[in-house]
Design a protein around this motif. Structure first.
Motif, short mmCIF file in Angstrom:
data_model
loop_
_atom_site.label_atom_id
_atom_site.label_comp_id
_atom_site.label_asym_id
_atom_site.label_seq_id
_atom_site.Cartn_x
_atom_site.Cartn_y
_atom_site.Cartn_z
N LYS A 132 6.13 7.61 3.99
CA LYS A 132 6.15 6.18 4.50
C LYS A 132 6.57 5.27 3.16
CE LYS A 132 3.30 4.17 7.10
NZ LYS A 132 2.00 3.76 7.52
N GLY A 133 6.18 5.60 2.06
CA GLY A 133 6.44 4.53 1.04
C GLY A 133 7.93 4.55 0.67
N TRP A 182 1.53 9.09 3.36
CA TRP A 182 1.60 7.89 2.75
C TRP A 182 2.90 7.79 1.88
CZ3 TRP A 182 -0.93 3.25 3.84
CH2 TRP A 182 -1.98 3.68 4.49
N ARG A 186 0.91 -1.14 -0.04
CA ARG A 186 0.00 -0.10 0.12
C ARG A 186 0.74 1.17 -0.07
NH1 ARG A 186 -3.96 -1.03 4.97
NH2 ARG A 186 -2.13 -1.70 5.77
N THR A 187 1.89 1.49 1.00
CA THR A 187 2.53 2.52 1.05
C THR A 187 3.47 2.73 -0.42
OG1 THR A 187 4.36 1.34 2.11
CG2 THR A 187 2.64 2.62 3.43
#
Length: 284
Positions: free
Chosen positions: A277-278, A274, A201-202
């Motif tokens: 974080k990714g 996000w 997801r990230t």
């Protein structure tokens, strides 16, 4: 009694230098944007005299209304923004979907010439866009996709870079996850949906931000394939709005530039957490 430890030295001088450099960078980056923002609130005569307004004027409503409804070169700004949004969203989502599926196949499936298939994808990164743009345009023209959303989106919807990034992330997923999924009777699709996608997801969020901005800023390909006002993007529209120096309505151009900034800035701000974080974390 043991001697007390000396207090750590403060690097006050180096901090001030670093802050001064950062402040200078912010000023150099923000000043042109501020001039555009302020210029979009003045009338055409003020900009035409060569003045650089640093304070807001009283023509903001009429300038932005004209940019949205009239735009330039006969295409309303709202229409151009819609076309750019459709193209950027489709490119970002399409690249992520295709790249994550292809990377999943390369990492978790065993088939002949698996590595050769990956490297054939990766080697396309070595080809400049200009090398393949005219053959691509010939194919799009033969298929009748000029001046269509499909012609804008499909030729640039695959991404070797995103495939490489997803592949490198998938290779960090422990083999125990695969074995546990097999013991639970999960097939490839269920493992992809229940395990791989949640872990990605990230990464998908970070790539979405990058790819959305990439799609929004596309210039060369839309310039070739979108010659109709129906599919003209805002980047192309702003260039066409700048005619001869005497005929250019710079206040409208600047208002259109500000409108063109809003969607990518909104995407970055809304997905900032996000996105960071990714780029910095790896979930397992």
């Amino acid at each position: 009694m043991p001697a007390e430890a000396a207090p750590p030295r403060r690097a006050g001088g180096s901090d001030r230098v670093a802050h001064a450099i950062l402040l200078l960078g912010v000023v150099l980056f923000a000043l042109p944007l501020w001039i555009v923002l302020m210029g979009s609130t003045h009338d055409a005569a003020t900009i035409g005299r060569g003045e650089v307004p640093l304070l807001p004027g009283g023509h903001a409503v009429e300038n932005y209304t004209a940019a949205w409804q009239r735009g330039g070169a006969g295409v309303p700004g709202g229409r151009m923004l819609w076309n750019s949004t459709v193209m950027a969203l489709s490119i970002a989502l399409g690249k992520i979907a295709i790249s994550i599926i292809s990377a999943y196949a390369v990492v978790f499936f065993r088939f002949p010439f698996r590595k050769a298939a990956f490297w054939s994808i990766f080697i396309t990164l070595m080809l400049p866009v200009e090398v393949r743009i005219f053959p691509t345009f010939k194919v799009v023209s033969d298929l009748g996709m000029v001046n269509t959303y499909a012609g804008l989106i499909i030729p640039v919807i695959a991404s070797a870079t995103a495939t490489l990034l997803f592949r490198q992330f998938f290779m960090t997923i422990p083999d125990e996850f695969v074995e546990a999924a097999k013991m639970d009777g999960a097939g490839p699709l269920r493992f992809f949906w229940d395990v791989v996608l949640p872990l990605s997801r990230t990464n998908m969020a970070a790539l979405f931000v990058i790819l959305f901005v990439y799609g929004w800023n596309q210039y060369l390909w839309p310039l070739l394939v979108a010659t109709s006002a129906d599919v003209e993007t805002v980047v192309i529209g702003m260039v066409k709005m700048i005619g001869s120096e005497a005929n250019t309505e710079w206040n409208i151009v600047m208002a259109t530039c500000v409108l063109a900034l809003l969607p990518p800035v909104a995407v970055v701000i809304l997905m900032q957490r996000w996105f960071v974080k990714g780029l910095t974390e790896t979930e397992k």
